[in-house]
Design an enzyme around this catalytic site. Sequence first.
Site, PDB file in Angstrom:
ATOM      1  N   LYS A 113       0.836  -1.204   0.000  1.00 31.98           N
ATOM      2  CA  LYS A 113       0.000   0.000   0.000  1.00 31.98           C
ATOM      3  C   LYS A 113       0.869   1.250   0.000  1.00 31.98           C
ATOM      4  CE  LYS A 113      -4.031  -2.248   0.840  1.00 31.98           C
ATOM      5  NZ  LYS A 113      -4.161  -2.976   2.056  1.00 31.98           N
ATOM      6  N   TYR A 115       3.974   3.459  -2.605  1.00 30.81           N
ATOM      7  CA  TYR A 115       4.714   3.612  -3.853  1.00 30.81           C
ATOM      8  C   TYR A 115       6.175   3.914  -3.553  1.00 30.81           C
ATOM      9  CZ  TYR A 115      -0.038   4.082  -5.601  1.00 30.81           C
ATOM     10  OH  TYR A 115      -1.352   3.862  -5.884  1.00 30.81           O
ATOM     11  N   ILE A 120       2.478   6.940   0.426  1.00 26.44           N
ATOM     12  CA  ILE A 120       1.372   6.057   0.798  1.00 26.44           C
ATOM     13  C   ILE A 120       0.329   6.008  -0.311  1.00 26.44           C
ATOM     14  CG2 ILE A 120       1.791   6.437   3.262  1.00 26.44           C
ATOM     15  CD1 ILE A 120      -0.716   8.183   3.325  1.00 26.44           C
ATOM     16  N   CYS A 121      -0.301   4.860  -0.444  1.00 23.61           N
ATOM     17  CA  CYS A 121      -1.322   4.649  -1.472  1.00 23.61           C
ATOM     18  C   CYS A 121      -2.649   5.209  -0.986  1.00 23.61           C
ATOM     19  CB  CYS A 121      -1.457   3.153  -1.764  1.00 23.61           C
ATOM     20  SG  CYS A 121      -2.751   2.790  -2.953  1.00 23.61           S
ATOM     21  N   LEU A 122      -3.163   6.185  -1.727  1.00 24.18           N
ATOM     22  CA  LEU A 122      -4.435   6.807  -1.367  1.00 24.18           C
ATOM     23  C   LEU A 122      -5.413   6.801  -2.532  1.00 24.18           C
ATOM     24  CD1 LEU A 122      -3.076   9.931   0.537  1.00 24.18           C
ATOM     25  CD2 LEU A 122      -4.080   7.896   1.538  1.00 24.18           C
TER      26      LEU A 122
END
Length: 170
Positions: A113, A115, A120-122
Amino acid sequence: VPFSKMVDNATRKTLASIPLHKINAGPRDGDKWTGRLKEELMGLIAYVKKNKEDDNDWFKLESNAQGTRWFGTCWTYVDGLKYEFDVEFDVPVTYPTTAPEIALPELDGKTSKMYRGGKICLTDHFKPLWARNVPKFGIAHAMALGLAPWLAVEIPDLIAKGAITHKEGQ
């Protein structure tokens, strides 16, 4: 999915404490950016004040003089232990149309989750919400609706998997 169905009452209450922004300007917009930056700072001050009143203080942020690079720390508690991380992000040149990509560099590579660079992956939940609220949402909203829920879900999972451990002195 309507916004009201995506957030719980505590999140709604938190959002109500963060002023919405009116100035649609990014880092390349000169005096308009200065006005937007004032709105951003007022939003962050209101959010931090509300967090402290609710005994929920969980981050410290500062920026460079131009307000284009932000850095500090964020923390969460799991099983009574404090886990603290450096946090950083740049304000995109296309801001506020494009949300900032918040990074926790020391967690880079520890979860899917995230990159490259610890961003952070949102994408699934936060970015569509941000897009519907341009230019009203700002940095405080990114922290409240982006980083806070990410920490709440991902840090306990990373601890359970043994990917991170508590550091003494935190």
